[in-house]
Write a protein that holds these residues in place. Structure first.
Motif, mmCIF file in Angstrom:
data_model
loop_
_atom_site.group_PDB
_atom_site.id
_atom_site.type_symbol
_atom_site.label_atom_id
_atom_site.label_comp_id
_atom_site.label_asym_id
_atom_site.label_seq_id
_atom_site.Cartn_x
_atom_site.Cartn_y
_atom_site.Cartn_z
ATOM 1 N N ARG A 19 1.478 -0.324 5.975
ATOM 2 C CA ARG A 19 2.596 -0.850 5.179
ATOM 3 C C ARG A 19 2.089 -1.802 4.107
ATOM 4 O O ARG A 19 2.583 -1.801 2.974
ATOM 5 N N THR A 20 1.094 -2.615 4.450
ATOM 6 C CA THR A 20 0.517 -3.559 3.489
ATOM 7 C C THR A 20 -0.152 -2.822 2.339
ATOM 8 O O THR A 20 0.001 -3.208 1.176
ATOM 9 N N ILE A 21 -0.877 -1.772 2.641
ATOM 10 C CA ILE A 21 -1.553 -0.997 1.591
ATOM 11 C C ILE A 21 -0.530 -0.389 0.645
ATOM 12 O O ILE A 21 -0.695 -0.449 -0.584
ATOM 13 N N VAL A 22 0.530 0.182 1.188
ATOM 14 C CA VAL A 22 1.580 0.783 0.353
ATOM 15 C C VAL A 22 2.171 -0.271 -0.580
ATOM 16 O O VAL A 22 2.327 -0.041 -1.782
ATOM 17 N N ASP A 38 -9.188 5.299 -11.110
ATOM 18 C CA ASP A 38 -9.936 6.099 -10.139
ATOM 19 C C ASP A 38 -11.269 5.414 -9.858
ATOM 20 O O ASP A 38 -12.241 5.592 -10.587
ATOM 21 N N ASN A 39 -11.301 4.579 -8.805
ATOM 22 C CA ASN A 39 -12.540 3.914 -8.412
ATOM 23 C C ASN A 39 -12.658 3.925 -6.893
ATOM 24 O O ASN A 39 -11.755 4.396 -6.189
ATOM 25 N N ALA A 40 -13.756 3.429 -6.384
ATOM 26 C CA ALA A 40 -14.025 3.486 -4.950
ATOM 27 C C ALA A 40 -12.999 2.698 -4.140
ATOM 28 O O ALA A 40 -12.566 3.146 -3.075
ATOM 29 N N ALA A 41 -12.585 1.546 -4.629
ATOM 30 C CA ALA A 41 -11.619 0.723 -3.890
ATOM 31 C C ALA A 41 -10.268 1.428 -3.783
ATOM 32 O O ALA A 41 -9.646 1.440 -2.712
ATOM 33 N N THR A 42 -9.826 2.020 -4.871
ATOM 34 C CA THR A 42 -8.554 2.734 -4.857
ATOM 35 C C THR A 42 -8.631 3.942 -3.933
ATOM 36 O O THR A 42 -7.737 4.179 -3.128
#
Length: 60
Positions: A19-22, A38-42
């Motif tokens: 839920r936190t990520i959303v 578009d990167n590694a973290a995303t």
């Protein structure tokens, strides 16, 4: 290159981390969309909620 992320299933009744990520990605209600870099973290965040979203590549 960017990614268009659309929430296709509700985050309600999911794990608190999911839920936190959303919420942190800027997705609120079902069918809401955001464009993210578009990167590694995303990509890592999207993998954790892959069952709730659809992802499309968008050109700049």
């Amino acid at each position: 290159m960017n990614l268009k992320v659309t929430l296709i299933k509700s985050a309600a009744h999911r794990l608190p981390k999911q839920r936190t990520i959303v919420k942190n990605l800027g997705l609120g209600k079902v069918n809401s969309s955001v464009v993210l870099p578009d990167n590694a973290a995303t990509r890592g965040a999207l993998l954790k909620i892959a069952h709730l979203i659809s992802v499309e590549e968008v050109k700049d």
